[in-house]
Design a protein around this motif. Structure first.
Motif, PDB file in Angstrom:
ATOM      1  N   UNK A 167      35.826 -13.759   6.954  1.00  0.00           N
ATOM      2  CA  UNK A 167      36.449 -14.517   5.900  1.00  0.00           C
ATOM      3  C   UNK A 167      37.165 -15.162   5.139  1.00  0.00           C
ATOM      4  N   UNK A 168      38.575 -13.917   5.617  1.00  0.00           N
ATOM      5  CA  UNK A 168      40.024 -14.636   5.690  1.00  0.00           C
ATOM      6  C   UNK A 168      40.468 -14.363   6.688  1.00  0.00           C
ATOM      7  N   UNK A 169      40.198 -14.688   7.857  1.00  0.00           N
ATOM      8  CA  UNK A 169      40.947 -14.637   9.390  1.00  0.00           C
ATOM      9  C   UNK A 169      39.888 -14.770  10.425  1.00  0.00           C
ATOM     10  N   UNK A 170      39.504 -16.110  10.992  1.00  0.00           N
ATOM     11  CA  UNK A 170      38.654 -15.849  11.605  1.00  0.00           C
ATOM     12  C   UNK A 170      39.671 -15.203  13.470  1.00  0.00           C
ATOM     13  N   UNK A 171      39.064 -13.953  14.238  1.00  0.00           N
ATOM     14  CA  UNK A 171      40.308 -12.993  15.328  1.00  0.00           C
ATOM     15  C   UNK A 171      39.667 -13.235  15.745  1.00  0.00           C
ATOM     16  N   UNK A 172      40.143 -13.878  18.047  1.00  0.00           N
ATOM     17  CA  UNK A 172      39.591 -13.540  18.906  1.00  0.00           C
ATOM     18  C   UNK A 172      39.390 -11.899  18.890  1.00  0.00           C
ATOM     19  N   UNK A 173      38.196 -11.798  19.716  1.00  0.00           N
ATOM     20  CA  UNK A 173      37.993 -10.299  19.304  1.00  0.00           C
ATOM     21  C   UNK A 173      37.980  -9.951  20.791  1.00  0.00           C
ATOM     22  N   UNK A 174      37.658 -10.931  22.038  1.00  0.00           N
ATOM     23  CA  UNK A 174      37.676 -11.174  22.926  1.00  0.00           C
ATOM     24  C   UNK A 174      38.414 -11.664  24.436  1.00  0.00           C
ATOM     25  N   UNK A 175      38.953 -11.714  24.703  1.00  0.00           N
ATOM     26  CA  UNK A 175      39.331 -13.042  26.095  1.00  0.00           C
ATOM     27  C   UNK A 175      38.292 -12.934  27.800  1.00  0.00           C
ATOM     28  N   UNK A 176      38.235 -13.628  28.088  1.00  0.00           N
ATOM     29  CA  UNK A 176      37.468 -14.184  29.379  1.00  0.00           C
ATOM     30  C   UNK A 176      37.566 -15.202  30.081  1.00  0.00           C
ATOM     31  N   UNK A 177      37.868 -15.142  30.758  1.00  0.00           N
ATOM     32  CA  UNK A 177      38.030 -16.563  32.227  1.00  0.00           C
ATOM     33  C   UNK A 177      36.630 -16.076  32.861  1.00  0.00           C
ATOM     34  N   UNK A 178      36.528 -17.589  33.050  1.00  0.00           N
ATOM     35  CA  UNK A 178      34.982 -18.087  34.268  1.00  0.00           C
ATOM     36  C   UNK A 178      35.618 -18.142  35.702  1.00  0.00           C
ATOM     37  N   UNK A 179      34.933 -17.236  36.366  1.00  0.00           N
ATOM     38  CA  UNK A 179      34.978 -17.166  37.252  1.00  0.00           C
ATOM     39  C   UNK A 179      35.146 -17.573  38.675  1.00  0.00           C
ATOM     40  N   UNK A 180      36.117 -17.704  39.628  1.00  0.00           N
ATOM     41  CA  UNK A 180      35.981 -19.019  40.475  1.00  0.00           C
ATOM     42  C   UNK A 180      36.366 -20.037  40.413  1.00  0.00           C
ATOM     43  N   UNK A 181      37.175 -20.161  39.076  1.00  0.00           N
ATOM     44  CA  UNK A 181      37.504 -21.587  38.574  1.00  0.00           C
ATOM     45  C   UNK A 181      39.370 -20.856  38.191  1.00  0.00           C
ATOM     46  N   UNK A 182      40.072 -22.199  38.862  1.00  0.00           N
ATOM     47  CA  UNK A 182      41.208 -21.919  38.715  1.00  0.00           C
ATOM     48  C   UNK A 182      42.320 -22.977  38.653  1.00  0.00           C
TER      49      UNK A 182
END
Length: 256
Positions: A167-182
């Motif tokens: 309600x006060x802040x939507x903070x990132x809980x997780x960081x993910x990177x797509x496999x095989x894409x660079x």
């Protein structure tokens, strides 16, 4: 043979293009698609079934809030919609009967209007109940984080038992990177970067392995300067399949 200025410019551009194709350029490997995931609802983290460096599949639940209140709100909204639906059925039936009586001059205008108002109120109540059900369904669905694609977890910022107040802040809980894409990122002076076009093919070499790549970004603003000469960033996308690379690895790029 006298050369026109236009011919000279064309020859210089051709020579520059050949020079680019003949040379290789140092680059840095970055994840092609890196996203930070949060929750738009508040609650207490029930499970965080994921660790940094873990490989995850698309659709896999990674973090979930305690859904007790969300499930209860959903049940309450469903009951409210069922109740108002029954009320609307009665109100609609009463209005139809009142209209028939009015046509036979048995019912007054006021009584017909009251029946119509009751029917309209019941219909409005059902729309409100449907909106509450939609809201409850949204909150239940978004009380958990699922992997948006096959990928690698880069960072986990939530633990079981932790309170999340969106309600006060939507903070990132997780960081993910797509496999095989660079993306291989390199910097070029203005004259060379001007020759880089979206879609141009290139070879990306990382740790002795070669991958087919293509230009996906060409910066229009400088990211650094060398001897007061601006440098512009070029991004070359490439795929590695199941092979895992790490962000920050060195690469070399050869343009076709």
């Amino acid at each position: 043979m006298k050369l026109t200025m236009r011919t000279i410019v064309f020859l210089l551009a051709a020579l520059s293009a050949e020079a680019i194709s003949a040379a290789s350029y140092e680059a840095t490997v970055m994840f092609g698609r890196r996203v930070e995931l949060g929750l738009p609802v508040s609650g207490v983290v029930k499970t965080a079934n994921v660790m940094t460096g873990q490989n995850v599949a698309a659709g896999q639940i990674l973090i979930a809030l305690d859904d007790t209140l969300f499930v209860a709100a959903m049940a309450q909204a469903e009951a409210g919609l069922a109740r108002c639906s029954a009320d609307q059925t009665v109100a609609t039936r009463d209005y139809e009967q009142a209209r028939q009586l009015y046509e036979r001059a048995v019912l007054s205008n006021v009584e017909l209007e009251n029946a119509k108002l009751n029917s309209d109120r019941a219909e409005a109540a059902c729309r409100q109940a449907q909106a509450l059900l939609t809201h409850a369904s949204y909150e239940l669905e978004h009380s958990k984080i699922a992997a948006p694609f096959d990928g690698w977890v880069l960072d986990v910022r939530a633990r079981a038992g932790e309170s999340v107040n969106s309600a006060t802040e939507i903070r990132p809980l997780l960081v993910i990177a797509e496999a095989g894409e660079y993306i291989a990122r390199l910097r070029m002076p203005a004259k060379l970067s001007a020759l880089m076009e979206i879609g141009r093919r290139a070879q990306v070499i990382v740790a002795g392995q070669q991958f087919e790549g293509w230009i996906v970004t060409t910066a229009l603003e400088p990211v650094s300067r060398e001897n007061n000469d601006p440098r512009y960033e070029i991004g070359i996308a490439f795929k590695t399949g199941a092979l895992l690379l790490r962000s920050g690895q060195s690469a070399r790029v050869v343009f076709e």
